[in-house]
Design a protein around this motif. Sequence first.
Motif, PDB file in Angstrom:
ATOM      1  N   UNK A   1       1.243  -1.199  -0.178  1.00  0.00           N
ATOM      2  CA  UNK A   1       0.055  -0.297  -0.370  1.00  0.00           C
ATOM      3  C   UNK A   1       0.765   1.217   0.065  1.00  0.00           C
ATOM      4  N   UNK A   2       1.563   1.213   0.940  1.00  0.00           N
ATOM      5  CA  UNK A   2       2.452   2.387   0.856  1.00  0.00           C
ATOM      6  C   UNK A   2       3.118   2.659  -0.454  1.00  0.00           C
ATOM      7  N   UNK A   3       3.940   1.986  -0.790  1.00  0.00           N
ATOM      8  CA  UNK A   3       4.142   2.383  -2.778  1.00  0.00           C
ATOM      9  C   UNK A   3       2.726   2.029  -4.005  1.00  0.00           C
ATOM     10  N   UNK A   4       1.591   1.801  -3.529  1.00  0.00           N
ATOM     11  CA  UNK A   4       0.806   1.398  -4.943  1.00  0.00           C
ATOM     12  C   UNK A   4       1.442   0.395  -5.578  1.00  0.00           C
ATOM     13  N   UNK A   5       1.812  -0.740  -5.169  1.00  0.00           N
ATOM     14  CA  UNK A   5       3.125  -1.420  -5.734  1.00  0.00           C
ATOM     15  C   UNK A   5       1.631  -2.482  -6.797  1.00  0.00           C
ATOM     16  N   UNK A   6       0.351  -2.699  -6.987  1.00  0.00           N
ATOM     17  CA  UNK A   6      -0.507  -3.071  -7.067  1.00  0.00           C
ATOM     18  C   UNK A   6      -1.770  -2.509  -7.534  1.00  0.00           C
ATOM     19  N   UNK A   7      -2.423  -3.420  -8.513  1.00  0.00           N
ATOM     20  CA  UNK A   7      -4.012  -3.124  -8.540  1.00  0.00           C
ATOM     21  C   UNK A   7      -4.167  -2.432  -6.749  1.00  0.00           C
ATOM     22  N   UNK A   8      -4.566  -3.603  -6.026  1.00  0.00           N
ATOM     23  CA  UNK A   8      -5.399  -3.988  -5.183  1.00  0.00           C
ATOM     24  C   UNK A   8      -4.797  -3.095  -3.856  1.00  0.00           C
ATOM     25  N   UNK A   9      -3.060  -3.283  -3.922  1.00  0.00           N
ATOM     26  CA  UNK A   9      -2.918  -1.552  -2.644  1.00  0.00           C
ATOM     27  C   UNK A   9      -2.734  -0.543  -3.312  1.00  0.00           C
ATOM     28  N   UNK A  10      -2.411   0.062  -4.959  1.00  0.00           N
ATOM     29  CA  UNK A  10      -3.649   1.135  -5.022  1.00  0.00           C
ATOM     30  C   UNK A  10      -4.369   1.932  -4.832  1.00  0.00           C
ATOM     31  N   UNK A  11      -5.296   1.035  -4.672  1.00  0.00           N
ATOM     32  CA  UNK A  11      -7.243   1.167  -4.845  1.00  0.00           C
ATOM     33  C   UNK A  11      -7.664   1.126  -2.728  1.00  0.00           C
ATOM     34  N   UNK A  12      -6.288   0.597  -2.383  1.00  0.00           N
ATOM     35  CA  UNK A  12      -6.170   0.472  -0.749  1.00  0.00           C
ATOM     36  C   UNK A  12      -5.642   1.941  -0.606  1.00  0.00           C
TER      37      UNK A  12
END
Lengths: 596, 90
Positions: free
Chosen positions: A377-388
């Motif tokens: 999440x802290x690096x918006x690494x993928x679509x899920x973490x970017x969403x969260x």
Amino acid sequence: MGGYHGRYLRIDLNSGTASYVTLSESVLRRFLGGVGLGTWLLHHESPPCVDPLAREAALVFCFSPLVGTPLTTSAKFAVVAKSPLTFRLNDALSSSHFALAGKRSGADALVIVGACTAPSVLVIEDGAIRIESASELWGLDSDETTKQLGERFGQEFHSAVIGPAGEHLVRYATISHANRHAGRGGLGAVMGSKRLKAVLVAGTQRVPVADPARVVAASRDLSQRSFGPATAKYRELGTVSNLLTFNRLHALPTRNFQQGQFEQAENLSGESLNATRRVARESCASCTIGCEHIYSSSEGNVRLEYESLFALGPLCGIGDRDVVLRAARLCDRLGLDTISVGATVAFAMECSERGLLEADGLRFGDGEALLALLPRISRREDSLSDLLAEGTRRAAARIGGDAPDFAPHVKGLELPGYEPRTLQTMALGFAVGSRGADHNRSGAYELDFSAKTDRFHGSPEAAALAVDTEDRAALIDSMILCKFLRGVFTDFFAESADLLRIVTGWDITAEELRTTARRIVTAKKLYNVREGWSNSEDTLPRRFLSEGLSTGVATEATLTVERLQTMIDAYYSARGWNADGQVSESQIGELQLTDL
Amino acid sequence: MSLPTITIELFGMPRARAEVRELVVSAATVGEALAEVVAKCPTLADVVNADGRLASQYLLSLDGKHFVSDVSQPLQPGDRLLLLSSDAGG
């Protein structure tokens, strides 16, 4: 006028220049400092309806008249900006040497506008600024950044830094200093949008106080009182001791607010942590309370407060105390607000379990999944973490279906660890809060934990008491002192007037400070109105207004749309606002807010 | 006539100082229950002010439903009193 420089430093990162701007005595007396003065500055320095992450948006670091005095807990500063999470006014407080060094740099506030073209550090020394490269720091966590800055600039400089979450504009990124955070509302993302990895401050410009001998005497007295029973809980157990109490009272948010009790609460309790994991107790600068309890985890020592414990534990259905401690440590280093990230992951867990979100089988109780998600999440690494990384309100809107009904936020800010159905005066505090669901700007829960109200059946009679807790918070956040001191005062407004009188030399009274507090709360409201607020925002997610809790005495606690609205109406009335929550022109005049 | 048996559940500071999770006392009123608590656990002497009222740094809840400030409130057999630290925050 003691206690003030009488000016702020306006820094334009576009041009790399800075200049002092005079603050009149009238402004300082009306808004004091901290959150109050920061609100006034935001009105004047941030363009209307600006995108919080645009270069034009202002980021304000605000000190106070008490900073630099020996008064216990006075080494605090406020950070104020338009929140990228809520698009409303956001103020957050932090403590320690940044406040002392920042004020010694020669200003009562630092206002930062514009943006750098590349990752940078802003260095402020006695009013002179320089902007240096942060290319070798970009990507580092908060701890490593602070360490390298110390080696590069020396110990006389104190820094406020962002971690990877701020760099990647996570909407609930923090600004950290000495492992403490201006935590809520995404101020780290505002700093990241300006490509600022750190702000460093140092200086030699001390401000005299009006009556030095009486300030020393008052400091001794306040310190002595801070050793007493009113602060014993913070000193001896820390806020983590709330967990078992809240659990017993069905007020511990569990599994994204689906329950009010957690079956593994004993394992996570403050009592258990203190018996098995506590390794040290520490204090902020200039503080005699010493509320910071440090615990060991398999990945190092970590400071833990109730809010982090609840959000990373029961809210996510996680009862493994090492997982929670490691998660809190990760959040500190990555620069993530523990409340918002815990709530967002818990929300995602429920969405995944309901089949609304494809999230690799994410489930409540999966501690390893939480630990893996935080860096992503802290690096918006993928679509899920970017969403969260967008927070629950935006994530829910994208997920669709009935997800917005159980996304746990008010105005976009995720709820802290107080179950609103069993703490219904706090439910009102959450609904009307200017920065969203907030336990630090409204102390309405104090009424729920008292014989003055029925916490299962909120009533309009409690509204005036809730207003009083907001006013007290506004004053203490503007002077600034730590809220953990509040129990040592017998007459808070009168004693605050005494302190401000001997520091500033003003003939200030308790009654004037009551008006000041109302002015500051109303000034925040006016900022939100300017940015598009309407009374439809003063509400709670549908879950709290349509679903009851299913266990024990909590089944008696139902909060309906009608009951909440009755309380909100009473709140507007107690504030002297119109029935639709707008501030009348006459009140703007009465509160001397016409210059906003 | 025997006095009602009351269970006192301890949380936060009271639990830390008493080093027990709960106490069982015999008392007809809240005030009598508090006096019994202090008698059984001298480390909790500061729970009660000199006038017999609950000290401000503590809270009492009756069965987890209602907070109690009136020490003359009568108690019924089987009642559970929760003795808590006041103030939340954090």
